[in-house]
Design a protein around this motif. Structure first.
Motif, short mmCIF file in Angstrom:
data_model
loop_
_atom_site.label_atom_id
_atom_site.label_comp_id
_atom_site.label_asym_id
_atom_site.label_seq_id
_atom_site.Cartn_x
_atom_site.Cartn_y
_atom_site.Cartn_z
N LEU A 66 -20.98 -1.16 30.42
CA LEU A 66 -21.42 -2.03 29.33
C LEU A 66 -20.55 -1.84 28.10
O LEU A 66 -20.17 -2.82 27.44
N PHE A 67 -20.20 -0.59 27.78
CA PHE A 67 -19.38 -0.34 26.60
C PHE A 67 -18.03 -1.03 26.73
O PHE A 67 -17.56 -1.70 25.79
N PHE A 68 -17.38 -0.89 27.88
CA PHE A 68 -16.05 -1.48 28.03
C PHE A 68 -16.12 -2.99 28.20
O PHE A 68 -15.18 -3.70 27.82
N PHE A 69 -17.23 -3.50 28.75
CA PHE A 69 -17.40 -4.95 28.77
C PHE A 69 -17.44 -5.49 27.34
O PHE A 69 -16.78 -6.49 27.03
N ILE A 70 -18.22 -4.85 26.49
CA ILE A 70 -18.31 -5.29 25.09
C ILE A 70 -16.96 -5.16 24.40
O ILE A 70 -16.56 -6.03 23.61
N SER A 71 -16.22 -4.10 24.71
CA SER A 71 -14.89 -3.92 24.12
C SER A 71 -13.96 -5.05 24.53
O SER A 71 -13.18 -5.56 23.73
N GLY A 72 -14.03 -5.46 25.81
CA GLY A 72 -13.24 -6.60 26.26
C GLY A 72 -13.68 -7.89 25.59
O GLY A 72 -12.84 -8.72 25.21
N PHE A 73 -14.97 -8.06 25.43
CA PHE A 73 -15.53 -9.22 24.73
C PHE A 73 -14.95 -9.32 23.32
O PHE A 73 -14.57 -10.40 22.86
N LEU A 74 -14.87 -8.18 22.63
CA LEU A 74 -14.35 -8.16 21.26
C LEU A 74 -12.84 -8.39 21.20
O LEU A 74 -12.31 -8.76 20.16
N ALA A 75 -12.16 -8.14 22.33
CA ALA A 75 -10.69 -8.27 22.35
C ALA A 75 -10.23 -9.66 22.77
O ALA A 75 -9.03 -9.91 22.83
N THR A 76 -11.17 -10.56 23.04
CA THR A 76 -10.83 -11.87 23.62
C THR A 76 -9.78 -12.63 22.80
O THR A 76 -8.83 -13.18 23.35
N PHE A 145 -6.13 -2.89 27.17
CA PHE A 145 -5.64 -4.02 26.40
C PHE A 145 -4.26 -4.44 26.92
O PHE A 145 -4.00 -5.64 27.14
N LEU A 146 -3.38 -3.47 27.14
CA LEU A 146 -2.02 -3.77 27.60
C LEU A 146 -2.01 -4.32 29.02
O LEU A 146 -1.30 -5.27 29.33
N VAL A 147 -2.80 -3.70 29.91
CA VAL A 147 -2.86 -4.16 31.30
C VAL A 147 -3.41 -5.57 31.38
O VAL A 147 -2.88 -6.43 32.09
N THR A 148 -4.49 -5.83 30.64
CA THR A 148 -5.10 -7.15 30.65
C THR A 148 -4.13 -8.20 30.11
O THR A 148 -3.98 -9.29 30.69
N LYS A 149 -3.46 -7.87 29.03
CA LYS A 149 -2.49 -8.81 28.44
C LYS A 149 -1.34 -9.09 29.42
O LYS A 149 -0.90 -10.23 29.56
N ALA A 150 -0.88 -8.03 30.10
CA ALA A 150 0.21 -8.20 31.06
C ALA A 150 -0.23 -9.08 32.24
O ALA A 150 0.52 -9.98 32.66
N MET A 152 -2.60 -11.31 32.28
CA MET A 152 -2.78 -12.68 31.80
C MET A 152 -1.44 -13.37 31.59
O MET A 152 -1.30 -14.58 31.84
N GLY A 153 -0.44 -12.60 31.16
CA GLY A 153 0.88 -13.18 30.97
C GLY A 153 1.54 -13.55 32.29
O GLY A 153 2.19 -14.59 32.40
N GLY A 206 -14.88 -8.53 30.50
CA GLY A 206 -15.31 -8.83 29.14
C GLY A 206 -14.42 -9.85 28.47
O GLY A 206 -14.88 -10.72 27.73
N VAL A 207 -13.11 -9.76 28.75
CA VAL A 207 -12.16 -10.72 28.18
C VAL A 207 -12.33 -12.09 28.83
O VAL A 207 -12.29 -13.13 28.15
#
Length: 368
Positions: A66-76, A145-150, A152-153, A206-207
């Protein structure tokens, strides 16, 4: 039918939902309770497992997912901006990880001098700075954050397809954990690659799941809360009875997340208890960092004060009272100290220097 609890506050154009801090506050208190319960089992009851250990294990599929889901939500939104504009989420976090990992290494040296720990070598410390160890939560936020951005790119509009392999990674996380945690012990804290593998999926979801999550919250209801909670109990009981609890936790996590969506939407965010949880949730980074040292200090004080034999006389009573009471004290004290540390001149302890984050958002940008 209910709608997600929200507060009409805006910061940098981003709406701040009250349930965000509420959820994060619950997760952080559960983290502290877990560590306090393990301390009690190790240093007071000497292996006798108390009720709070069982509760912490029961809530494992909820606590960090839940914590990391919310963190991803905030990083959208931030994750779609150039990296140079989001250094608070990468460089800033790694700065904090280095600072506090070095402090933890100094603590190990002090424990070595007292005959309570092995000597950490240069390689041990260097490995602890590179790999996720005691403060793996900070390391994870930047890495996710970096893995998700990569991803998505690379995948573009099809980036949601990466949810499949990241959830497979979460499924094999327990096996990774068994292998990695002993790599630096006992000289340093274990490498938490298992925890990293287990929670990437929730940050990534989350993102990508912002719209779906808010839709679920808008349709939240008490019957759904009862259903998801009941299913969670049933699956947990089945896993426990069949001896495959570790394996089914990856199934329990999404059920727990769905139950949390119902509760967070239905919760009254204006009660005193909710406001306390939101306050903790708004300052999770200092509470997380400082609670390790607060617990160590409290444990030492209890040892030298002669209270251990008193607590051991009736482990049933002390095991039920001490962990939640000490958890409350540690959360309260670290929250107070954290508020002070977030101000100059102590701010360097909880946020990277502004020059390190240029160009982009300053160190006060919300990162978790």
């Amino acid at each position: 039918m209910s709608s997600p609890s929200s507060t009409p506050l805006f910061s940098g154009g981003v709406q701040k939902y009250a349930w965000v801090d509420l959820g994060k506050g619950v997760c952080m208190i559960l983290v502290v309770l877990l560590h306090v319960s393990h301390w009690f089992e190790r240093d007071i009851s000497h292996g006798a497992v108390g009720p709070w250990i069982h509760l912490s294990d029961f809530l494992t599929p909820l606590r960090m997912p839940l914590f990391f889901f919310i963190s991803g939500f905030l990083a959208t939104r931030a994750i779609r901006r150039p990296l140079r504009e989001t250094k608070a989420r990468t460089v800033g976090l790694y700065y904090l990880y280095i600072v506090w990992t070095l402090v933890a290494a100094l603590r190990r040296i002090v424990l070595f001098a007292a005959g309570q720990s092995a000597w950490p070598t240069f390689i041990d410390v260097a490995s602890g700075l590179f790999f996720p160890t005691l403060f793996w939560y900070i390391w994870a936020l930047g890495a996710y954050f970096l893995v998700t951005k990569a991803l998505m790119g690379v995948l573009g509009k099809n980036s949601d397809l990466a949810l499949i392999p990241v959830f497979v990674l979460a499924a094999v996380a327990p096996f990774i954990s068994d292998w990695s945690r002993e790599l630096l012990q006992p000289r340093m804290d274990g490498i938490e690659l298992g925890s990293i593998a287990a929670n990437l999926a929730w940050f990534y979801f989350g993102v990508h799941g912002t719209t779906a999550w808010l839709a679920i919250m808008r349709k939240a209801s008490k019957p759904k809360l009862f259903v998801f909670t009941g299913v969670y109990f049933a699956v947990y009981a089945a896993g426990f009875g069949l001896g495959v609890l570790t394996e089914v936790k990856v199934i329990l996590a999404p059920i727990a997340i769905m139950a949390a969506a119902q509760w967070l939407s239905l919760a009254r965010t204006t009660t005193r208890a909710s406001r306390i949880l939101q306050a903790v949730g708004s300052l999770t980074l200092p509470v997380y960092i400082l609670h390790f040292f607060a617990l160590s200090a409290a444990g030492t004080l209890i040892m030298v004060s002669g209270l251990v034999p008193v607590l051991q006389k009736n482990l049933g009573v002390s095991g039920a009272i001490v962990p939640p009471a000490l958890t409350a004290l540690i959360v309260w004290s670290t929250y107070k100290v954290g508020r002070i540390a977030m101000r100059a001149p102590a701010r360097w302890m909880m946020a990277a220097p502004a020059w390190m984050l240029r160009p982009g958002h300053n160190a006060s940008h919300r990162i978790s």
